[in-house]
Design a protein around this motif. Sequence first.
Motif, short mmCIF file in Angstrom:
data_model
loop_
_atom_site.label_atom_id
_atom_site.label_comp_id
_atom_site.label_asym_id
_atom_site.label_seq_id
_atom_site.Cartn_x
_atom_site.Cartn_y
_atom_site.Cartn_z
N CYS A 1 -69.41 68.00 149.94
CA CYS A 1 -70.20 68.38 150.83
C CYS A 1 -71.41 67.55 150.79
CB CYS A 1 -70.58 69.84 150.79
SG CYS A 1 -71.17 70.59 149.18
N CYS B 1 -65.82 78.13 145.39
CA CYS B 1 -66.41 76.60 145.31
C CYS B 1 -66.13 75.90 143.97
CB CYS B 1 -67.73 76.47 145.70
SG CYS B 1 -68.90 74.88 145.16
N CYS C 1 -67.14 70.51 143.45
CA CYS C 1 -66.59 69.02 143.85
C CYS C 1 -67.88 68.03 144.34
CB CYS C 1 -65.42 69.05 144.60
SG CYS C 1 -65.71 69.35 146.32
S1 SF4 Z 1 -67.29 70.60 149.13
FE1 SF4 Z 1 -69.39 71.58 148.47
S2 SF4 Z 1 -68.88 73.68 148.93
FE2 SF4 Z 1 -66.78 72.75 149.24
S3 SF4 Z 1 -65.82 73.02 147.15
FE3 SF4 Z 1 -66.80 71.02 147.07
S4 SF4 Z 1 -69.01 71.68 146.04
FE4 SF4 Z 1 -68.12 73.62 146.89
#
Ligand code: SF4
Length: 77
Positions: A56, A50, A53
């Motif tokens: 999600c 992870c 970012c």
């Molecule tokens: S979308 Fe969520 S789970 Fe995926 S890399 Fe980004 S922070 Fe991590």
Amino acid sequence: MASERKALPVIHKTRCTGCGWCVGVCPPHVLSLEVEHWQKSAQLHDAPGCTGCAKCAVKCPFDAITMVRVTDEAPHL
Ligand code: SF4
Ligand code: SF4
């Protein structure tokens, strides 16, 4: 040397409906849906992969993901 910091998503299973939006939006594909007690919910299956970012958490329509800041190194006491 500053320790490397990043945030990891914490998925609140009581709010998660298993809709899968977060799974689809995660660039490194480290989220998946799992079934537990007949209920689907998102799961971070590869925490080291992870990037923190937060896509999600932004995408989740049910506010079921909280980004929690973590440190890679244990604090030196
Ligand atoms: S979308 Fe969520 S789970 Fe995926 S890399 Fe980004 S922070 Fe991590
Ligand atoms: S987007 Fe939210 S509600 Fe949907 S599967 Fe992911 S954490 Fe659960």
